[in-house]
Design an enzyme around this catalytic site. Structure first.
Site, PDB file in Angstrom:
ATOM      1  N   MET A 109       0.770  -1.329   0.032  1.00  0.00           N
ATOM      2  CA  MET A 109       0.031  -0.133   0.152  1.00  0.00           C
ATOM      3  C   MET A 109       0.838   1.286  -0.069  1.00  0.00           C
ATOM      4  O   MET A 109       0.458   2.374   0.323  1.00  0.00           O
ATOM      5  CB  MET A 109      -1.125  -0.025   1.075  1.00  0.00           C
ATOM      6  CG  MET A 109      -1.813  -1.382   1.164  1.00  0.00           C
ATOM      7  SD  MET A 109      -3.372  -0.942   2.141  1.00  0.00           S
ATOM      8  CE  MET A 109      -2.776  -0.650   3.648  1.00  0.00           C
ATOM      9  N   LEU A 159       6.486   3.255   1.770  1.00  0.00           N
ATOM     10  CA  LEU A 159       7.515   2.249   1.773  1.00  0.00           C
ATOM     11  C   LEU A 159       8.504   2.478   2.781  1.00  0.00           C
ATOM     12  O   LEU A 159       8.870   3.709   3.048  1.00  0.00           O
ATOM     13  CB  LEU A 159       8.412   1.894   0.607  1.00  0.00           C
ATOM     14  CG  LEU A 159       7.293   1.620  -0.549  1.00  0.00           C
ATOM     15  CD1 LEU A 159       7.902   1.244  -1.978  1.00  0.00           C
ATOM     16  CD2 LEU A 159       6.357   0.457  -0.346  1.00  0.00           C
ATOM     17  N   HIS A 160       9.085   1.349   3.384  1.00  0.00           N
ATOM     18  CA  HIS A 160      10.193   1.158   4.457  1.00  0.00           C
ATOM     19  C   HIS A 160      10.822   0.073   4.415  1.00  0.00           C
ATOM     20  O   HIS A 160      10.826  -0.641   3.380  1.00  0.00           O
ATOM     21  CB  HIS A 160       9.602   1.188   5.853  1.00  0.00           C
ATOM     22  CG  HIS A 160       8.416   0.217   6.111  1.00  0.00           C
ATOM     23  ND1 HIS A 160       8.766  -1.131   6.185  1.00  0.00           N
ATOM     24  CD2 HIS A 160       6.915   0.442   6.399  1.00  0.00           C
ATOM     25  CE1 HIS A 160       7.699  -1.867   6.575  1.00  0.00           C
ATOM     26  NE2 HIS A 160       6.640  -0.761   6.555  1.00  0.00           N
ATOM     27  N   HIS A 182       9.315  -3.193   3.501  1.00  0.00           N
ATOM     28  CA  HIS A 182       9.005  -3.485   2.023  1.00  0.00           C
ATOM     29  C   HIS A 182      10.311  -3.808   1.291  1.00  0.00           C
ATOM     30  O   HIS A 182      10.143  -4.355   0.106  1.00  0.00           O
ATOM     31  CB  HIS A 182       8.433  -2.175   1.566  1.00  0.00           C
ATOM     32  CG  HIS A 182       6.986  -1.943   2.226  1.00  0.00           C
ATOM     33  ND1 HIS A 182       6.920  -0.878   3.036  1.00  0.00           N
ATOM     34  CD2 HIS A 182       5.845  -2.468   2.254  1.00  0.00           C
ATOM     35  CE1 HIS A 182       5.490  -0.749   3.564  1.00  0.00           C
ATOM     36  NE2 HIS A 182       5.050  -1.872   3.107  1.00  0.00           N
ATOM     37  N   ASP A 240       2.618  -9.534   8.583  1.00  0.00           N
ATOM     38  CA  ASP A 240       1.368  -9.935   8.392  1.00  0.00           C
ATOM     39  C   ASP A 240       1.042 -11.252   8.159  1.00  0.00           C
ATOM     40  O   ASP A 240       0.581 -11.842   7.271  1.00  0.00           O
ATOM     41  CB  ASP A 240       0.613  -9.198   7.104  1.00  0.00           C
ATOM     42  CG  ASP A 240       0.812  -7.650   7.430  1.00  0.00           C
ATOM     43  OD1 ASP A 240      -0.025  -7.085   8.142  1.00  0.00           O
ATOM     44  OD2 ASP A 240       1.701  -7.206   6.832  1.00  0.00           O
TER      45      ASP A 240
HETATM   46  P1  AMP Z   1       1.590  -2.922   3.554  1.00  0.00           P
HETATM   47  O1  AMP Z   1       2.117  -1.902   2.630  1.00  0.00           O
HETATM   48  O2  AMP Z   1       1.535  -2.642   4.842  1.00  0.00           O
HETATM   49  O3  AMP Z   1       0.092  -3.769   3.043  1.00  0.00           O
HETATM   50  O4  AMP Z   1       2.748  -4.130   3.425  1.00  0.00           O
HETATM   51  C1  AMP Z   1       3.022  -4.642   2.177  1.00  0.00           C
HETATM   52  C2  AMP Z   1       3.596  -5.987   2.633  1.00  0.00           C
HETATM   53  O5  AMP Z   1       5.219  -5.587   3.255  1.00  0.00           O
HETATM   54  C3  AMP Z   1       3.241  -7.148   3.361  1.00  0.00           C
HETATM   55  O6  AMP Z   1       3.317  -8.201   2.583  1.00  0.00           O
HETATM   56  C4  AMP Z   1       3.786  -6.825   4.744  1.00  0.00           C
HETATM   57  O7  AMP Z   1       3.537  -8.078   5.343  1.00  0.00           O
HETATM   58  C5  AMP Z   1       5.025  -6.356   4.147  1.00  0.00           C
HETATM   59  N1  AMP Z   1       5.650  -5.648   5.393  1.00  0.00           N
HETATM   60  C6  AMP Z   1       5.150  -4.902   6.114  1.00  0.00           C
HETATM   61  N2  AMP Z   1       5.830  -4.247   7.199  1.00  0.00           N
HETATM   62  C7  AMP Z   1       7.024  -5.377   7.140  1.00  0.00           C
HETATM   63  C8  AMP Z   1       8.129  -5.611   8.067  1.00  0.00           C
HETATM   64  N3  AMP Z   1       8.518  -4.641   8.844  1.00  0.00           N
HETATM   65  N4  AMP Z   1       9.042  -6.491   7.712  1.00  0.00           N
HETATM   66  C9  AMP Z   1       8.674  -7.427   6.530  1.00  0.00           C
HETATM   67  N5  AMP Z   1       7.587  -7.053   5.841  1.00  0.00           N
HETATM   68  C10 AMP Z   1       6.796  -6.072   5.856  1.00  0.00           C
END
Ligand code: AMP
Length: 282
Positions: free
Chosen positions: A30, A33-34, A37, A150
């Protein structure tokens, strides 16, 4: 790196990649990014010869009272990071195109999606499974990368892919944490300095449980009580010890388990988890 905004453009790109015999690695996000991601993008770039990142804040997975409107959006910085990491294409569809006014098709996965975050956010996995299916159909990946952050989401996607015969390998990557243990999350930006400090209770509580499990504790109630005590600085949504595949509650640890928590720090809902495989697991 190319930016594609419609499903048609995305499909055309992927059709060409398939025709050239390329393997496509896909990272759905979504945005905002960090480093978490980034770890998924690095794996997708390393293990394939065309990595696709999607950036889409999916309205279908937010309830009306949730943070869809104020979810952080940092598109230009996200694209710069993806480009640096060697991503070949960013897919960033418009919400109106993804969900036109007469949109009426949803993907629902039973069982594995019903506890934990599925219980707290009843709309959530229907929205996630629907959008991930749509993204898979546009990107046509060979492999898709998800984060253990997640963990229930990965389990739900794995089940969906198996049940619906989607020919996509699902890869789960470890949780990336800040130096002090806080799991990285786009939502950490919402935290005030004081909340940021209190949020450390999540990772600390899991560390306590990890040590107890390593020392031989196998009783779920005992572990959950210890975690709840350590979460005293925040407002607990759930603490659950479940089977890593089915997400069914476990009373005594005999198999690989997921210890998952969700808690509110102020108005911000954060999640974190650890997995534990007992040495004598069968
Ligand atoms: P999001 O943008 O939050 O929906 O996350 C996108 C993807 O990045 C999902 O598969 C999350 O599980 C993964 N993700 C988010 N935060 C982390 C993290 N701290 N470490 C590893 N993967 C992550």
């Amino acid at each position: 790196m190319i930016i594609l905004n419609t499903a048609q453009e995305m499909r055309d790109w992927s059709t060409r990649a398939w025709a050239k015999g390329q393997q496509i690695g896909f990272v759905p996000t979504m945005g905002a990014l960090h480093e978490g991601h980034a770890s998924l993008m690095r794996a997708a770039v390393a293990e394939n010869n065309g990595a696709v990142l999607s950036i889409f804040v999916n309205p279908a997975q937010f309830a009306p009272h949730e943070d869809f409107g104020r979810y952080p959006r940092t598109f230009d910085a996200d694209c710069a990071l993806a480009d640096d990491l060697g991503v070949a294409a960013v897919y960033a569809p418009a919400a109106e195109a993804m969900y036109p006014p007469d949109y009426s098709s949803y993907v629902e996965v039973g069982g594995v999606s019903e506890g934990l975050c599925g219980a707290s956010r009843p709309h959530f996995y229907r929205g996630v499974c629907t959008v991930v299916t749509k993204l898979f159909n546009a990107v046509k990946p060979h492999r898709a990368y998800f984060g253990q952050k997640d963990a229930q989401q990965t389990a739900v996607i794995r089940r969906m892919v198996r049940d619906l015969d989607m020919d996509i390998e699902i890869i789960e990557m470890p949780i990336v944490r800040e130096a002090d243990g806080l799991a990285m999350s786009s939502r950490n930006r919402y935290l005030s300095p004081e909340e940021r400090e209190r949020a450390l209770a999540l990772s600390r509580s899991l560390q306590i449980a990890r040590t107890a499990m390593a020392d031989g504790e196998r009783d779920a109630d005992t572990l959950i009580t210890q975690v709840r005590e350590a979460l005293e600085p925040v407002r607990v949504d759930y603490v659950a010890l479940v089977d890593t595949v089915t997400m069914e509650p476990v009373t005594t640890i005999k198999q690989p388990v997921l210890l998952a928590i969700a808690a509110y720090v102020g108005n911000t809902r954060l999640i974190d988890n650890i997995k534990f495989i007992p040495p004598d697991a069968h």
